[in-house]
Structures are given as structure tokens and as C-alpha cells.
Design a protein around this motif. Structure first.
Motif, mmCIF file in Angstrom:
data_model
loop_
_atom_site.group_PDB
_atom_site.id
_atom_site.type_symbol
_atom_site.label_atom_id
_atom_site.label_comp_id
_atom_site.label_asym_id
_atom_site.label_seq_id
_atom_site.Cartn_x
_atom_site.Cartn_y
_atom_site.Cartn_z
ATOM 1 N N GLN A 64 -77.113 122.863 -37.578
ATOM 2 C CA GLN A 64 -76.186 123.931 -37.184
ATOM 3 C C GLN A 64 -74.960 123.943 -38.105
ATOM 4 O OE1 GLN A 64 -77.477 121.553 -35.271
ATOM 5 N NE2 GLN A 64 -78.338 122.371 -33.392
ATOM 6 N N TRP A 209 -82.251 131.741 -36.686
ATOM 7 C CA TRP A 209 -81.926 130.454 -37.276
ATOM 8 C C TRP A 209 -83.105 129.867 -38.036
ATOM 9 C CZ3 TRP A 209 -76.932 130.202 -37.037
ATOM 10 C CH2 TRP A 209 -76.276 130.825 -35.972
ATOM 11 N N LEU A 303 -76.231 128.595 -30.603
ATOM 12 C CA LEU A 303 -77.305 129.362 -31.235
ATOM 13 C C LEU A 303 -77.503 130.719 -30.577
ATOM 14 C CD1 LEU A 303 -80.030 126.600 -31.817
ATOM 15 C CD2 LEU A 303 -78.183 127.321 -33.344
#
Length: 345
Positions: A64, A209, A303
Motif C-alpha cells: 500500500q 490495486w 483500499l
């Protein structure tokens, strides 16, 4: 940034602009064991005097980058730890994610903190902020409770503080799980993951992602009974009450959706944990706990879609400014010289 012993070498990481440091740990019955510390190659231009150590959850690893960007924008030095048998630390001969006691992670936590300059018994004027997601959000408060005075604050992103079936369901399952752990600790439990969470976060499906599917497989890993028994022990400790005396921020989705079949709600809720059950455990963490819930958030709230992330960033920034990096008190106004002889009324 604290000095690194000469025998330790930082190498380029799989993430552009980051570097990694292998932390050798004591061998176990599967052989060689390591953990991996990750940081930005070049720290940001501002420094608030705070170091952050991030710990991931089950079937996860640090990827991340946008979370590191947020904290470094606040002047906080960001570091992430891939625990043993996860992500960068997983070796071919190992059972992924396997431990039989969450206290086992004390070894890599101490090794990482020593590199950061926050080792046990060390002296530093820098603050330590811990951040954990999911199982990492269970491991870190348990560690902080056993090691008072080491951390200055905690951020817990969807911490796994209670089992999905809540207290009674956990107690029903605990006996059979512990019995299986005693005779076949690395045997495999039934895998109920249908890949729905991966579908909500991966760019290959309906998410945004990118991550390495070798380290975060779409259908997860099959959990072992010894590992789940260790998690149950952690849940019971939280249920009995921890005594963490530093500020804690808990980030949760507003709602959860059981992942029994695909629905659009899975894209706007926590499809991994039971949010109401977690909420009941939040006050058990310590004396000063802030709970922030976000409508539309996924299990890993960082996310979630951009509009939700913006809300998460605002709450984190506000909380950090209040409890971690508060502004220095303004100096008292300078009094005129003649007040020494004629004090103000």
C-alpha cells in the motif's frame, strides 16, 4: 534515521522507490526463518520526529504505497514489516503464515524496532507509532499491552479483535480446533474464501490495486488449526480487556457483508470481518480509544474507493495532529521591561 549495523544491507525492493532489509530470525522446525523491513529509499523533506511501523494482515504483505505517501506527507518516517512466512519473507519450504502463538512475532517486531532506533532499553527522543491491519491489528495491541511504554500511539485498520461468529461461536469452535492443533498443527482447515475480496480490490477484476498474486492469492491460503488456535487465544485476551495507556485510533467500515455469494454490497462493506463484533471489543483495548467508521469502506479501509479514502485520510490526519504530532505550545508573549518594576494589574 537510526544507524544500521554494518552487516545489514538495504537492497532495492520490489516496489519502485523503496528498499528492503532482511531480518534473520531463529530457525524453527521448518528451517530458515526471516522477516523483511521495508522503507522509502529517500525520506521525505519534512520530519515530525515520529517513526511508524506498519504490520499487515493474514494473506497479505506491504504493497500500500499510498499509505506510506500519506504518513510521509505528515513528516512521519514510514516503515513496513513483512512478518515471517508472508510476502517478501515467505520461503518455498515454509507453511504460509504459520505460527502457533502470536507472541512468536515479538522476535521480528523487536528486530525491526532495533533498526528504527526503538529497541528495548534504547533511548531515543523520537516517537513510535504502530499501525496494524486485520491480524496485524490484533498482534500489535497484544504486543503493546505486554510492553507498556514502548509505543506512543496505535492505528488499527479493521483489527481482527473477535472471530466472525463472535464470542459464543468462537467458544464452540475452539475445542475442536485446539484438538486438531494438538495432533496435526499444520493440517489444513476448510477454506471458505471464494475470492470475493480479491475481486473488490484487484485491478485484474473490479478493484484498482496491483499486488503480487504469489504473496496474496485470490483464493487465499488454507489456514492451519495451530494458527487459528493462536488467533483464538488473542481474541480471548482482548475479550478479557487490555490495558494500553496510549492513544489508539480504530478504523472500520460502517457495515459488513458475509461473503456467501457475490453481491454489489461486497464492494462497499467489510466482507472479511464482522463489524458489529469488532465494535464490541474496541473499548477493551485501552483507556483512550477513538473509533472512526466509514460508510462504503472495504475491509482494508485504505483500499476503498477514492471518496472513502479521502475521509479516512482526513480522520487520520486530524487524529495524528491531536495525539501524535501536536503543535508546540505558543511561547508566552514577551512582557515590557518596565513590568519588572510596575507589574500589570
Amino acid at each position: 534515521m537510526s544507524a544500521t549495523p554494518p552487516e545489514q544491507t538495504w537492497l532495492p525492493d520490489v516496489l519502485p522507490g523503496f528498499e528492503q532489509l532482511t531480518l534473520p530470525l531463529a530457525d524453527d522446525d521448518e528451517g530458515e526463518v526471516v522477516a523483511t523491513l521495508v522503507r522509502r529509499e529517500r525520506p521525505g523533506p519534512t520530519d515530525a520526529g515520529v517513526d511508524l511501523l506498519y504490520v499487515h494482515g493474514w494473506i497479505d504483505y506491504f504493497h500500500q504505497v499510498h499509505v506510506a505517501d500519506l504518513f510521509e506527507g505528515l513528516g512521519i518516517r514510514f516503515h513496513a514489516l513483512d512478518l515471517r512466512k508472508y510476502g517478501r519473507s515467505l520461503r518455498d519450504h515454509q507453511t504460509p503464515g504459520y505460527v502457533s502463538d502470536l507472541r512468536t512475532y515479538d522476535e521480528e517486531l523487536e528486530a525491526a524496532l532495533a533498526v528504527l532506533g526503538h529497541g528495548e532499553g534504547g533511548a531515543t527522543d523520537r516517537k513510535l507509532l504502530l499501525m496494524g491491519h486485520s491480524t496485524g491489528g490484533l498482534t500489535l495491541p497484544l504486543w503493546a499491552d505486554r510492553h507498556p511504554g514502548r509505543a506512543d500511539a496505535l492505528i488499527l485498520n479493521a483489527p481482527w479483535l473477535e472471530f466472525q461468529t463472535r464470542y459464543l461461536g468462537r467458544r464452540v469452535l475452539e475445542g475442536p480446533v485446539r484438538a486438531q492443533a494438538a495432533v496435526a498443527p499444520r493440517s489444513h482447515l476448510v477454506n471458505v474464501d471464494q475470492g470475493f475480496y480479491a475481486r473488490t480490490i484487484s485491478r485484474r477484476f473490479e478493484g484498482e490495486w496491483d499486488y503480487d498474486e504469489r504473496w496474496r492469492p485470490d483464493l487465499g491460503w488454507r489456514a492451519t488449526p495451530a494458527w487459528l488456535a493462536a488467533v483464538f487465544s488473542g481474541h480471548e485476551r482482548v475479550a478479557q480487556g487490555l490495558h494500553i495507556d496510549v492513544p489508539i485510533l480504530v478504523l472500520l467500515s460502517a457495515r459488513s457483508t458475509p461473503p456467501v455469494r457475490w453481491s454489489e454490497d461486497l464492494k462497499r462493506t467489510d466482507s472479511v470481518l464482522d463489524v458489529p463484533g469488532i465494535m464490541r471489543r474496541v473499548p477493551n483495548l485501552g483507556t483512550l480509544v477513538t473509533l472512526a467508521r466509514f460508510e462504503g469502506a472495504l475491509h482494508d479501509v485504505t483500499l476503498s474507493e477514492r471518496a472513502v479514502r479521502d475521509q479516512v485520510w482526513r480522520e487520520i490526519t486530524r487524529w495524528v495532529g491531536a495525539y501524535v504530532t501536536p503543535p508546540a505550545p505558543a511561547p508566552e508573549p514577551r512582557r515590557p521591561w518596565w513590568h519588572r518594576f510596575w507589574p500589570a494589574p
